[in-house]
Design an enzyme around this catalytic site. Structure first.
Site, PDB file in Angstrom:
ATOM      1  CG  ASP A 137      -2.066   0.944   1.118  1.00  0.00           C
ATOM      2  OD1 ASP A 137      -2.384   1.357  -0.014  1.00  0.00           O
ATOM      3  OD2 ASP A 137      -2.666   1.278   2.150  1.00  0.00           O
ATOM      4  CE1 TYR A 139       0.011   8.542   4.292  1.00  0.00           C
ATOM      5  CE2 TYR A 139       2.202   9.496   4.198  1.00  0.00           C
ATOM      6  CZ  TYR A 139       0.955   9.414   4.788  1.00  0.00           C
ATOM      7  OH  TYR A 139       0.675  10.203   5.883  1.00  0.00           O
ATOM      8  CG  HIS A 144      -4.050  10.566   2.310  1.00  0.00           C
ATOM      9  ND1 HIS A 144      -5.097  10.501   3.206  1.00  0.00           N
ATOM     10  CD2 HIS A 144      -3.198   9.578   2.681  1.00  0.00           C
ATOM     11  CE1 HIS A 144      -4.903   9.508   4.057  1.00  0.00           C
ATOM     12  NE2 HIS A 144      -3.747   8.936   3.770  1.00  0.00           N
ATOM     13  NE  ARG A 153       3.552  13.325  11.260  1.00  0.00           N
ATOM     14  CZ  ARG A 153       2.983  12.276  10.646  1.00  0.00           C
ATOM     15  NH1 ARG A 153       2.643  11.207  11.349  1.00  0.00           N
ATOM     16  NH2 ARG A 153       2.749  12.293   9.356  1.00  0.00           N
ATOM     17  CD  GLU A 209      -6.365   4.865   4.534  1.00  0.00           C
ATOM     18  OE1 GLU A 209      -5.675   4.095   3.845  1.00  0.00           O
ATOM     19  OE2 GLU A 209      -5.885   5.609   5.408  1.00  0.00           O
ATOM     20  CD  GLU A 211      -5.454   2.871  -0.250  1.00  0.00           C
ATOM     21  OE1 GLU A 211      -4.650   2.175  -0.904  1.00  0.00           O
ATOM     22  OE2 GLU A 211      -5.348   3.087   0.970  1.00  0.00           O
ATOM     23  CG  ASP A 243      -5.809   0.127   3.443  1.00  0.00           C
ATOM     24  OD1 ASP A 243      -5.789  -1.085   3.682  1.00  0.00           O
ATOM     25  OD2 ASP A 243      -4.994   0.939   3.920  1.00  0.00           O
ATOM     26  NE  ARG A 247      -8.204   6.603   9.413  1.00  0.00           N
ATOM     27  CZ  ARG A 247      -7.466   6.414   8.322  1.00  0.00           C
ATOM     28  NH1 ARG A 247      -6.193   6.013   8.425  1.00  0.00           N
ATOM     29  NH2 ARG A 247      -7.987   6.595   7.128  1.00  0.00           N
ATOM     30  CD  GLN A 250      -3.467   4.068  10.627  1.00  0.00           C
ATOM     31  OE1 GLN A 250      -4.687   4.104  10.457  1.00  0.00           O
ATOM     32  NE2 GLN A 250      -2.616   4.598   9.764  1.00  0.00           N
ATOM     33  CE1 TYR A 254       1.338   7.012  14.688  1.00  0.00           C
ATOM     34  CE2 TYR A 254       2.802   7.004  12.793  1.00  0.00           C
ATOM     35  CZ  TYR A 254       2.169   7.691  13.808  1.00  0.00           C
ATOM     36  OH  TYR A 254       2.365   9.035  13.960  1.00  0.00           O
ATOM     37  CE  LYS A 263      -3.764   2.030   7.227  1.00  0.00           C
ATOM     38  NZ  LYS A 263      -4.437   2.921   6.276  1.00  0.00           N
ATOM     39  CB  THR A 267      -7.539  -4.706   2.230  1.00  0.00           C
ATOM     40  OG1 THR A 267      -6.674  -4.433   3.327  1.00  0.00           O
ATOM     41  CG2 THR A 267      -7.341  -3.674   1.134  1.00  0.00           C
ATOM     42  CB  THR A 364      -6.168   7.878   1.308  1.00  0.00           C
ATOM     43  OG1 THR A 364      -6.182   6.863   2.302  1.00  0.00           O
ATOM     44  CG2 THR A 364      -7.504   8.600   1.282  1.00  0.00           C
ATOM     45  CD  GLU A 378      -7.342  12.713   3.787  1.00  0.00           C
ATOM     46  OE1 GLU A 378      -7.550  11.509   3.495  1.00  0.00           O
ATOM     47  OE2 GLU A 378      -6.845  13.544   2.993  1.00  0.00           O
TER      48      GLU A 378
END
Lengths: 439, 439
Positions: A137, A139, A144, A153, A209, A211, A243, A247, A250, A254, A263, A267, A364, A378
């Site tokens: 997968d 990114y 995104h 963050r 997600e 994708e 996907d 959250r 995760q 992570y 995850k 899927t 995503t 998002e």
């Protein structure tokens, strides 16, 4: 994209294709069907029907397609067809197109076979179209990655520092890739409760997600990186990918090894694989990249995928009251910064091999505006700005019984439409297993 | 460990077993061999020989083993045998043990078959023992995780905050798991050059990681987590794992999605799979865990693996001058904080399914002292304290032509030894492919 055939847009089929159908004769995506009698075979979608290619091949109607195994179309996965390589893919597509053209003369014996092979799509079950070898997968959407950085963050530079140097990715769980239509139970997992201590609970932040994925037909050997100019000789086709992501699980797990249980519970992929050849007329020039990329990532060919994507949600109450799924995101795969040849070149530049059935998903797909963001993380900005459904219900993340519908299509003015069909998934209640008791 | 059989330690075989051999009759690890004539089959190791179980099964000498496919031993992977389940595993082990016992009366016709099936190990090629479905790599050694934190994030708390709450892991690339004996070319990749700018170069920090892995025999369904008490019904056996790592590539790419190309170029596993039944006498009480773990991770059964592990390195110059590989690490799998049942319960607690051939590796096994650390990253403290080889050569990381030898064994005073054989791998020169040109 090298060597793909433009099948033109004026061809008509003797199978009726309703206006706005995802599946005109110039599409012919491949899937695996189970008939009412339990038999499985490979099929193409055409209008509201499917053509059972197992029957067609056994009757000799495909003719002599080079390197196509004699039972390839009677198997329960596309892997045999996919492994045969691009010459076979093109010859098969040409043969199936010929059989379905309105202007073709059909003999009586052929007509008998084709009538037996043509089934209403509603009368067959759609199975996982291919055996997934490895699942990677990416990114690859700038919007995104930037959104996620801002949400998770805050105050820091949102984009990881090397994001524009390489198409970032991680390996997902191949064994839990399922076909659209499955119920996905809400996963349990550890995450920080409101008081900050680790708790083991059903996830409260189940997300989708949106994708696009591609699947490898012809694999590559260990030590033989796939150069960007060679991608079209390896990629069989494209699918929609959901996907699913928990959250809270995760976020708890992570660092430093990346996503795992947040995850790996499921899927979902669309039942129909749209071939590169079908999508070729909707491929445009790739977007400029700044700073310039390393030589192994350079690619002069056009690979921007002009695929319009959308996500719609239907709550249980909406279904009961007859509401259509409510569209929460409309975006385009053209938003992706990194292209398929770049993703494939990167994933193999260290000498890693690829195999028939390897699934590579885009990550995503999000565009610049809120309505084009491909996840609830998002769209609700980390759950802080709920979405309102037509019933007045609010959604920060998915509730039990919520159905997520993803769609993809290519269309341009007077040109014919190519669609992916629907990728549907419903969140089920968390199982109450003994091992899953609340701490 | 539930239900495993202690085969006792006094049994002798009519096949000579040299003193100190890894493969006495109480071990009987399974592998896949290719004979000089090209035929492949499943075999067990015994002393310096292997017993070709394809020949044995075809001649009817295994008797009626429940649920064992009639051609299981003539296949080129263990997956058929592994999928048959623990009753079959035990019955097969019992049947093979009977055939190899010194005190058994053998008929003339049986002797003819067994003589044809017994081959010198040096006369066969050892192949990848099973088809890897998904590959998960844990991070289950406290000493390793703490060392890595101190080296990569000096001044910060070395252990990730949730490390003691759950057995952290990520998915690796199943398609690049190779059998010991392969040459592993030095990978290319992007990383920060001395001036800090991203460059595309051959890795300068190729490392080994000493790990123990287990392989799933009987898979589990989606939505059905494997409780800790059920692990022994799913785990077929153990292998040694060398999780090759390019530290510079890994450091450049791992935030926020975890390791990808820094690991995916190759992962080597030992050719012999040691069964849970064989290792059972060397399993002790699991170590105490503080803080207490979540209920789904609790396990009362003993699962501490008393497997002594070692890593030795031989440079090209050492080989030329006749030096034996130089031991750089001696440690024990007993150092692992998280046990197999906990790893399996965690990996499935979100509802993820498992399949026959799923490989779960422990993560680098390190003990408390420097000589027990299972990677060069730790042994040379990030490359700052080189190791000296018997030739006077210095090693911060691996050089082209370096061979890494991993060994594992269980032994206790007067009890018989159970070994894993050797897991060997040699670093080759970086390929000079077109796509791999230096930027």
């Amino acid at each position: 994209m090298v060597g793909a055939e433009n099948e033109g847009s004026g061809i008509q089929s003797w199978v009726p294709v309703p206006e706005g159908s995802d599946f005109p004769i110039v599409n012919l995506p491949y899937g695996v069907i189970r008939r009412a009698d339990g038999a499985t075979s490979i099929a193409v979608a055409i209008g509201d029907h499917v053509l059972d290619l197992g029957i067609v091949q056994r009757a000799g109607l495909l003719g002599a397609v080079p390197a196509l195994p004699p039972d390839a179309m009677s198997r329960s996965s596309l892997n045999g067809l996919m492994a045969a390589g691009p010459v076979t893919w093109r010859a098969t597509r040409r043969a199936v197109t010929e059989l379905l053209r309105a202007d073709r003369r059909v003999s009586t014996s052929e007509r008998v076979v084709l009538e037996a092979a043509l089934l209403r799509r509603d009368d067959v079950e759609l199975l996982l179209p291919f055996e997934v070898a490895d699942y990677v997968d990416f990114y690859s959407s700038l919007h995104h990655a930037r959104n996620v950085g801002r949400i998770l963050r805050p105050g820091e530079e949102p984009l990881p520092p090397n994001w524009r140097s390489l198409p970032m990715a991680y390996h997902g769980r191949a064994g839990t890739v399922v076909v659209g239509g499955c119920v996905v139970p809400r996963p349990h997992g550890q995450y920080a409760a409101d008081d900050g201590t680790p708790r083991f609970l059903p996830s409260r932040m189940v997300d989708f997600e949106l994708e696009v994925g591609f699947v490898i037909g012809t694999g590559s050997a260990r030590g033989a990186p796939i150069e960007t100019s060679q991608a079209a000789n390896h990629v069989f086709g494209l699918v929609l990918v959901n996907d699913w992501s928990a959250r809270d699980i995760q976020a708890f797990e992570y660092r430093p090894l990346g996503p795992f249980l947040g995850k790996s519970f499921a899927t979902s992929i669309s039942p129909w694989v749209v071939t590169l050849d079908a999508i070729q007329p909707f491929v445009g020039p790739s977007q400029a990249q700044d700073p310039p990329v390393a030589p192994y990532l350079r690619c002069d060919e056009p690979w921007r995928l002009d695929v319009t994507l959308e996500v719609a949600i239907a709550s249980r109450a909406m279904c009961e009251r007859g509401h259509a799924p409510h569209v929460v995101c409309t975006t385009s795969a053209a938003n992706l910064y990194w292209t398929i040849p770049q993703q494939l070149a990167h994933a193999t530049v260290n000498g890693a091999s690829t195999r028939t059935g390897d699934l590579f998903a885009s990550g995503t797909v999000s565009g610049p505006e809120r309505g084009s963001w491909g996840s609830l993380l998002e769209l609700t900005w980390g759950g802080t700005r709920a979405i309102e459904l037509p019933t007045g219900e609010q959604r920060a993340f998915l509730e039990d019984g919520d159905t997520v519908v993803m769609r993809g299509r290519c269309e341009a003015n007077d040109r014919i439409r190519i669609g992916f069909g629907e990728l549907v998934g419903t969140i089920g209640a968390a199982p109450s297993a003994a091992g899953a008791s609340v701490d």
